[in-house]
Design a protein around this motif. Structure first.
Motif, PDB file in Angstrom:
ATOM      1  N   ALA A  27       0.775  -1.168   0.072  1.00  0.00           N
ATOM      2  CA  ALA A  27      -0.075   0.176   0.179  1.00  0.00           C
ATOM      3  C   ALA A  27       0.976   1.262  -0.141  1.00  0.00           C
ATOM      4  O   ALA A  27       0.661   2.362  -0.865  1.00  0.00           O
ATOM      5  CB  ALA A  27      -0.954   0.086   1.202  1.00  0.00           C
ATOM      6  N   GLU A  28       1.809   1.215   0.536  1.00  0.00           N
ATOM      7  CA  GLU A  28       2.772   2.333   0.787  1.00  0.00           C
ATOM      8  C   GLU A  28       3.620   2.571  -0.497  1.00  0.00           C
ATOM      9  O   GLU A  28       3.805   3.590  -1.117  1.00  0.00           O
ATOM     10  CB  GLU A  28       3.873   2.213   1.954  1.00  0.00           C
ATOM     11  CG  GLU A  28       3.240   2.366   3.310  1.00  0.00           C
ATOM     12  CD  GLU A  28       4.195   1.796   4.594  1.00  0.00           C
ATOM     13  OE1 GLU A  28       4.068   2.316   5.484  1.00  0.00           O
ATOM     14  OE2 GLU A  28       5.271   1.162   4.202  1.00  0.00           O
ATOM     15  N   GLU A  30       2.436   2.000  -3.220  1.00  0.00           N
ATOM     16  CA  GLU A  30       1.586   2.405  -4.396  1.00  0.00           C
ATOM     17  C   GLU A  30       1.663   3.976  -4.208  1.00  0.00           C
ATOM     18  O   GLU A  30       1.402   4.729  -5.234  1.00  0.00           O
ATOM     19  CB  GLU A  30       0.260   1.820  -4.356  1.00  0.00           C
ATOM     20  CG  GLU A  30       0.213   0.474  -4.906  1.00  0.00           C
ATOM     21  CD  GLU A  30       0.558   0.406  -6.472  1.00  0.00           C
ATOM     22  OE1 GLU A  30      -0.086   1.143  -7.394  1.00  0.00           O
ATOM     23  OE2 GLU A  30       1.215  -0.410  -6.526  1.00  0.00           O
ATOM     24  N   LYS A  31       1.532   4.431  -2.968  1.00  0.00           N
ATOM     25  CA  LYS A  31       1.255   5.932  -2.688  1.00  0.00           C
ATOM     26  C   LYS A  31       2.747   6.525  -3.125  1.00  0.00           C
ATOM     27  O   LYS A  31       2.603   7.542  -3.581  1.00  0.00           O
ATOM     28  CB  LYS A  31       0.890   5.824  -1.276  1.00  0.00           C
ATOM     29  CG  LYS A  31      -0.406   5.509  -0.983  1.00  0.00           C
ATOM     30  CD  LYS A  31      -0.825   5.638   0.702  1.00  0.00           C
ATOM     31  CE  LYS A  31      -2.243   5.414   1.028  1.00  0.00           C
ATOM     32  NZ  LYS A  31      -2.475   5.465   2.467  1.00  0.00           N
ATOM     33  N   ILE A  32       3.920   5.911  -2.976  1.00  0.00           N
ATOM     34  CA  ILE A  32       5.134   6.178  -3.147  1.00  0.00           C
ATOM     35  C   ILE A  32       5.073   6.502  -4.602  1.00  0.00           C
ATOM     36  O   ILE A  32       5.430   7.656  -5.362  1.00  0.00           O
ATOM     37  CB  ILE A  32       6.141   5.654  -2.713  1.00  0.00           C
ATOM     38  CG1 ILE A  32       6.102   5.806  -1.179  1.00  0.00           C
ATOM     39  CG2 ILE A  32       7.724   6.020  -3.296  1.00  0.00           C
ATOM     40  CD1 ILE A  32       7.204   4.861  -0.584  1.00  0.00           C
ATOM     41  N   LYS A  33       4.526   5.471  -5.292  1.00  0.00           N
ATOM     42  CA  LYS A  33       4.537   5.585  -6.827  1.00  0.00           C
ATOM     43  C   LYS A  33       3.889   6.627  -7.404  1.00  0.00           C
ATOM     44  O   LYS A  33       4.092   7.474  -8.457  1.00  0.00           O
ATOM     45  CB  LYS A  33       4.069   4.294  -7.599  1.00  0.00           C
ATOM     46  CG  LYS A  33       5.232   3.205  -7.526  1.00  0.00           C
ATOM     47  CD  LYS A  33       4.575   1.668  -7.864  1.00  0.00           C
ATOM     48  CE  LYS A  33       5.454   0.520  -7.560  1.00  0.00           C
ATOM     49  NZ  LYS A  33       4.781  -0.558  -8.051  1.00  0.00           N
ATOM     50  N   ALA A  34       2.766   6.868  -6.785  1.00  0.00           N
ATOM     51  CA  ALA A  34       1.889   7.976  -7.346  1.00  0.00           C
ATOM     52  C   ALA A  34       2.492   9.392  -6.997  1.00  0.00           C
ATOM     53  O   ALA A  34       2.358  10.397  -7.806  1.00  0.00           O
ATOM     54  CB  ALA A  34       0.405   7.707  -6.526  1.00  0.00           C
ATOM     55  N   ALA A  35       3.082   9.640  -6.093  1.00  0.00           N
ATOM     56  CA  ALA A  35       3.888  10.650  -5.665  1.00  0.00           C
ATOM     57  C   ALA A  35       4.996  11.053  -6.462  1.00  0.00           C
ATOM     58  O   ALA A  35       5.259  12.314  -7.180  1.00  0.00           O
ATOM     59  CB  ALA A  35       4.439  10.786  -4.099  1.00  0.00           C
ATOM     60  N   LYS A  48      11.352   2.533   4.267  1.00  0.00           N
ATOM     61  CA  LYS A  48      10.932   3.367   5.390  1.00  0.00           C
ATOM     62  C   LYS A  48      11.981   3.401   6.604  1.00  0.00           C
ATOM     63  O   LYS A  48      12.565   2.580   6.747  1.00  0.00           O
ATOM     64  CB  LYS A  48       9.393   2.757   5.722  1.00  0.00           C
ATOM     65  CG  LYS A  48       8.960   3.590   6.853  1.00  0.00           C
ATOM     66  CD  LYS A  48       7.470   2.866   7.190  1.00  0.00           C
ATOM     67  CE  LYS A  48       6.915   3.874   8.269  1.00  0.00           C
ATOM     68  NZ  LYS A  48       5.585   3.542   8.573  1.00  0.00           N
ATOM     69  N   ASP A  75       3.121  11.634   5.000  1.00  0.00           N
ATOM     70  CA  ASP A  75       2.050  11.848   4.086  1.00  0.00           C
ATOM     71  C   ASP A  75       2.180  11.677   2.488  1.00  0.00           C
ATOM     72  O   ASP A  75       1.459  11.904   1.635  1.00  0.00           O
ATOM     73  CB  ASP A  75       1.565  12.992   4.260  1.00  0.00           C
ATOM     74  CG  ASP A  75       0.805  13.270   5.714  1.00  0.00           C
ATOM     75  OD1 ASP A  75       0.256  12.456   6.266  1.00  0.00           O
ATOM     76  OD2 ASP A  75       1.171  14.464   6.185  1.00  0.00           O
ATOM     77  N   PHE A  76       3.558  11.362   2.315  1.00  0.00           N
ATOM     78  CA  PHE A  76       3.811  10.974   0.616  1.00  0.00           C
ATOM     79  C   PHE A  76       3.994  11.934  -0.001  1.00  0.00           C
ATOM     80  O   PHE A  76       3.967  12.150  -1.191  1.00  0.00           O
ATOM     81  CB  PHE A  76       2.825   9.863   0.329  1.00  0.00           C
ATOM     82  CG  PHE A  76       2.868   8.570   0.983  1.00  0.00           C
ATOM     83  CD1 PHE A  76       3.762   7.597   0.971  1.00  0.00           C
ATOM     84  CD2 PHE A  76       1.595   8.323   1.820  1.00  0.00           C
ATOM     85  CE1 PHE A  76       3.735   6.312   1.437  1.00  0.00           C
ATOM     86  CE2 PHE A  76       1.704   7.259   2.293  1.00  0.00           C
ATOM     87  CZ  PHE A  76       2.519   6.152   2.599  1.00  0.00           C
ATOM     88  N   LYS A  77       4.450  13.196   0.694  1.00  0.00           N
ATOM     89  CA  LYS A  77       4.767  14.253   0.028  1.00  0.00           C
ATOM     90  C   LYS A  77       6.323  14.630  -0.116  1.00  0.00           C
ATOM     91  O   LYS A  77       6.971  14.324   0.906  1.00  0.00           O
ATOM     92  CB  LYS A  77       4.038  15.734   0.884  1.00  0.00           C
ATOM     93  CG  LYS A  77       2.631  15.695   0.771  1.00  0.00           C
ATOM     94  CD  LYS A  77       2.191  16.859   1.611  1.00  0.00           C
ATOM     95  CE  LYS A  77       0.643  16.872   1.605  1.00  0.00           C
ATOM     96  NZ  LYS A  77       0.226  17.570   2.616  1.00  0.00           N
TER      97      LYS A  77
END
Length: 84
Positions: A27-28, A30-35, A48, A75-77
């Motif tokens: 899940a993390e 996927e969020k990193i890839k999107a960022a 991490k 927060d993946f920013k």
């Protein structure tokens, strides 16, 4: 007594530096890839940080203008991008 204290201090310092970053969950990831996609970047080794900060690192991400190490907050920013 001094040799004991020196051995203890050496062991303490060695164990402090032995902490390694941990793999990210799917899940993390996927969020990193999107960022990263927002910046035109893909790939890299995702980790991490374990020192309790909650930060994420991506080593050797491939971006349009080169290869970068990228640091993200909890927060993946994206906080920082350093060119390799």
């Amino acid at each position: 007594m001094k040799p004991f204290l020196m051995a203890f201090a050496t062991a303490l310092v060695s164990s402090t530096f032995a902490l390694a970053d941990t793999p990210v969950t799917p899940a993390e990831a996927e969020k990193i890839k999107a960022a990263l996609e927002v910046f035109g970047c893909t790939g890299g080794k995702m980790e991490k940080e374990t020192e309790g900060s909650g930060y994420f690192e991506v080593d050797d991400a491939k971006c349009k203008d080169g290869q970068y190490d990228i640091k993200l907050d909890k927060d993946f920013k994206v906080l920082a991008m350093t060119r390799d």
